[in-house]
Design a protein around this motif. Structure first.
Motif, PDB file in Angstrom:
ATOM      1  N   UNK A 266      42.373  52.211  39.645  1.00 52.81           N
ATOM      2  CA  UNK A 266      43.123  51.438  38.528  1.00 52.81           C
ATOM      3  C   UNK A 266      42.290  50.961  37.662  1.00 52.81           C
ATOM      4  N   UNK A 267      41.168  49.706  38.106  1.00 52.14           N
ATOM      5  CA  UNK A 267      40.605  49.217  36.998  1.00 52.14           C
ATOM      6  C   UNK A 267      39.665  50.000  36.279  1.00 52.14           C
ATOM      7  N   UNK A 268      38.699  50.863  36.988  1.00 55.39           N
ATOM      8  CA  UNK A 268      37.789  51.563  36.465  1.00 55.39           C
ATOM      9  C   UNK A 268      38.216  52.937  35.829  1.00 55.39           C
ATOM     10  N   UNK A 300      37.515  44.765  28.115  1.00 48.96           N
ATOM     11  CA  UNK A 300      36.841  44.595  29.158  1.00 48.96           C
ATOM     12  C   UNK A 300      37.495  43.205  29.973  1.00 48.96           C
ATOM     13  N   UNK A 301      38.116  42.469  29.212  1.00 47.12           N
ATOM     14  CA  UNK A 301      39.106  41.314  30.063  1.00 47.12           C
ATOM     15  C   UNK A 301      40.332  42.049  30.780  1.00 47.12           C
ATOM     16  N   UNK A 302      40.760  43.045  30.173  1.00 42.60           N
ATOM     17  CA  UNK A 302      41.956  43.867  31.016  1.00 42.60           C
ATOM     18  C   UNK A 302      41.260  44.312  32.248  1.00 42.60           C
ATOM     19  N   UNK A 303      39.907  44.920  32.048  1.00 37.84           N
ATOM     20  CA  UNK A 303      39.492  45.465  33.292  1.00 37.84           C
ATOM     21  C   UNK A 303      39.099  44.643  34.277  1.00 37.84           C
ATOM     22  N   UNK A 304      38.769  43.405  34.109  1.00 37.22           N
ATOM     23  CA  UNK A 304      38.547  42.286  35.007  1.00 37.22           C
ATOM     24  C   UNK A 304      39.871  41.760  35.384  1.00 37.22           C
ATOM     25  N   UNK A 305      40.891  41.547  34.808  1.00 34.07           N
ATOM     26  CA  UNK A 305      42.098  41.460  35.157  1.00 34.07           C
ATOM     27  C   UNK A 305      42.814  42.209  36.113  1.00 34.07           C
ATOM     28  N   UNK A 306      42.829  43.517  35.847  1.00 36.36           N
ATOM     29  CA  UNK A 306      43.307  44.634  36.860  1.00 36.36           C
ATOM     30  C   UNK A 306      42.211  44.624  38.003  1.00 36.36           C
ATOM     31  N   UNK A 307      41.343  44.306  37.855  1.00 37.28           N
ATOM     32  CA  UNK A 307      40.471  43.913  39.354  1.00 37.28           C
ATOM     33  C   UNK A 307      41.077  43.231  40.219  1.00 37.28           C
ATOM     34  N   UNK A 308      41.074  41.827  39.657  1.00 35.54           N
ATOM     35  CA  UNK A 308      41.953  40.747  40.047  1.00 35.54           C
ATOM     36  C   UNK A 308      43.172  40.990  40.935  1.00 35.54           C
ATOM     37  N   UNK A 309      44.001  41.873  39.692  1.00 38.64           N
ATOM     38  CA  UNK A 309      45.392  42.146  40.210  1.00 38.64           C
ATOM     39  C   UNK A 309      45.262  43.093  41.519  1.00 38.64           C
ATOM     40  N   UNK A 310      44.634  43.987  41.442  1.00 36.67           N
ATOM     41  CA  UNK A 310      44.525  45.060  42.475  1.00 36.67           C
ATOM     42  C   UNK A 310      44.234  44.216  43.863  1.00 36.67           C
TER      43      UNK A 310
END
Length: 552
Positions: A266-268, A300-310
């Motif tokens: 998901x994030x990557x 880049x911020x959405x990528x980090x947010x998706x990491x936290x979300x998942x």
């Protein structure tokens, strides 16, 4: 909730147990509304503060990226933009410290309320339902309760904060380049995330059921290990276990694959797709440097947010599965207590207990285990109830103690039934010592085991009375052998008591409740004749009214 606490809950006597429930400072009663407890503990206010601080942190973080991004993409460094970037970062550091402080306060506060609620629910849990559970099933619930606190607070906060960030990102993307494509890609990716999380939750349900079932069967097999060694050939000892472990390994592998897809794909995958959508505008130079900086920073911020979300989603799904397992205990705390407004008043001494045409039928059975039972017990009586196994003696003891409710007939204490007198007052008036296999010595001090029916901490008068009673029951030699006396640890990890010593501790536990009626259910069977005579004399002298249940 650790194993010691679980054992304590399982063996808690019904008499005066509610006195041990003292709400945490600044919180509402654990038997009331959990939402009211959360509000009283000011956790709602702390949650709002955390969300507000985190939103400000996100805004200043985007501001710092916009400031430094413009300079980096233009190939020059402006002192004004550099100062703005430094001020934004300093503000982000302060806000992040405040947010972290709020997170810790929320975790500690919510965890304390949850433990308090589960303890209240365990004490109010239906006794018959508890008896039908095996040791392995109870142990599985303890494991789930331990996991719930950390999973719920950590995973829940991660999801909420990450969701707040993801809600802000579309507005930020609207100021950049390729606006529609970037926002559509983000929304599509969130839909894909929801689908994968739903699949992961189904796999987690299967894995949890397999794990709890394996734990239950393992503990039960350990209990019957000697019988298994005698009755089964050695070649068949581990056939069933090997099959169960193989099936559990397959379920675990499916769950791991599902979790890996969520936390990595998901994030990557979003980062790669978003950069591909952004690259044509970037290479063509069709937008200003500020727009490009904003879009790149938002990706880049959405990528980090998706990491936290998942990450939070996988932990939150595990917390939800654990919650499904212990929800009956949580709900039991809110069970309405039967009784009048006189529940908190000092109970008067009861002179007469009456049973009139009492009957009781176990759930799922047609034939009653007790019927047409009529009995009157007056103050000062010492009664002996004899009967064969399965004749309903223990059922009668539980009915008198108020643990079970009669299917027919009525039971009166001082002319009032349980609903009128109140459950707490009733259980203060009757002290019941259950059968040996349903009573427990906890891994705690001897004084704690003796004074479980009294409010904690115990006073010096309580300890002196417990010591005197131990001497009267013939436990003087035990106290002399123990280096710390009443403060010595006993139970699983402490001093090991003999069966006769355990029986006398159970007797002392019931007598120290100072109830109007003491019911002893086969509590004297493990004593030799000399100790039996000494204990009987002590019990008859100490108990105001006595009912002893024994085999013929």
């Amino acid at each position: 909730m650790d194993s010691r606490l679980a054992a304590y809950i399982a063996s808690l006597p019904p008499n005066g147990g509610s006195q041990l429930l003292v709400p945490l400072a600044g919180t509402a009663a654990p038997s009331g509304s959990f939402w009211q407890q959360v509000r009283t503990a000011r956790l709602v206010w702390r949650s709002g503060t955390l969300l507000g601080v985190h939103a400000l942190e996100t805004v200043f973080l985007f501001g710092s990226w916009a400031a430094v991004g413009s300079g980096a993409l233009s190939g020059r460094v402006d002192r004004g933009w550099l100062a703005a970037w430094a001020l934004c970062l300093a503000t982000v550091v302060a806000l992040r410290a405040a947010a972290r402080s709020s997170e810790v306060a929320l975790s500690i506060g919510f965890g304390g309320l949850l433990k308090e609620r589960l303890l209240a629910g365990a004490m109010a849990f239906d006794a018959d339902a508890l008896r039908r559970k095996g040791i392995g099933e109870l142990l599985s619930q303890v494991f789930e309760a331990e996991a719930l606190e950390g999973l719920a607070t950590d995973g829940g906060l991660q999801i909420v904060l990450a969701a707040l960030e993801l809600l802000i990102i579309p507005f930020v993307l609207s100021w950049g380049v390729s606006t529609r494509l970037e926002i559509f890609l983000l929304l599509s990716w969130l839909c894909l995330t929801a689908i994968l999380i739903a699949q992961n939750m189904r796999e987690r349900f299967r894995w949890t059921n397999a794990r709890l079932g394996l734990t239950h069967r393992l503990v039960e097999n350990m209990t019957a290990h000697r019988t298994k060694l005698v009755q089964q050939p050695p070649s068949e000892w581990h056939i069933v276990e090997d099959g169960e472990n193989e099936e559990y390994a397959k379920v675990s592998e499916r769950l791991d694959r599902s979790t890996a897809r969520i936390e990595t794909l998901i994030p990557r995958g979003y980062l790669i797709a978003a950069l591909l959508v952004f690259s044509p505008s970037f290479l063509a130079g069709a937008a200003t440097l500020s727009q490009q900086a904003i879009t790149l920073g938002a990706i880049l911020f959405a990528y980090m947010s998706l990491q936290r979300f998942t990450f939070g989603a996988t932990r939150a799904s595990a917390a939800y599965v654990a919650w499904r397992s212990i929800k009956p205990v949580f709900d039991a705390a809110a069970k309405p207590v039967e009784g009048s407004s006189a529940e908190t008043s000092a109970p008067q001494e009861i002179k007469t207990f009456q049973l009139q045409n009492v009957a009781f039928t176990h759930a799922g059975r047609l034939e009653p285990s007790l019927k047409n039972c009529t009995l009157a017990i007056h103050a000062g009586d010492s009664l002996l109830l004899e009967g064969d196994s399965g004749s309903g003696k223990s059922t009668l003891a539980l009915l008198i103690a108020g643990i079970r409710r009669p299917s027919a007939g009525f039971i009166l204490a001082g002319g009032l039934d349980l609903q009128t007198r109140g459950e707490a007052n009733w259980r203060r008036s009757v002290a019941a010592s259950p059968q040996y296999h349903e009573n427990h010595i906890l891994s705690a001090s001897l004084s704690f085991n003796l004074l479980m029916g009294r409010p904690y901490p115990h006073s010096s008068e309580d300890l002196q009375e417990a010591r005197q009673l131990c001497l009267e029951l013939g436990l003087a030699s035990l106290l002399e052998r123990m280096p710390s006396g009443l403060d010595h640890m006993v139970g699983e990890t402490g001093w090991q008591l003999s069966q006769g010593e355990r029986s006398r501790v159970f007797l002392a536990r019931a007598l120290l409740q100072n109830a109007d009626l003491v019911v002893l259910d086969e509590s004297l069977a493990a004593l030799d004749p000399e100790n039996l005579h000494q204990c009987l004399e002590c019990v008859r002298r100490r108990a105001k009214t006595l009912l002893v249940i024994a085999h013929p």
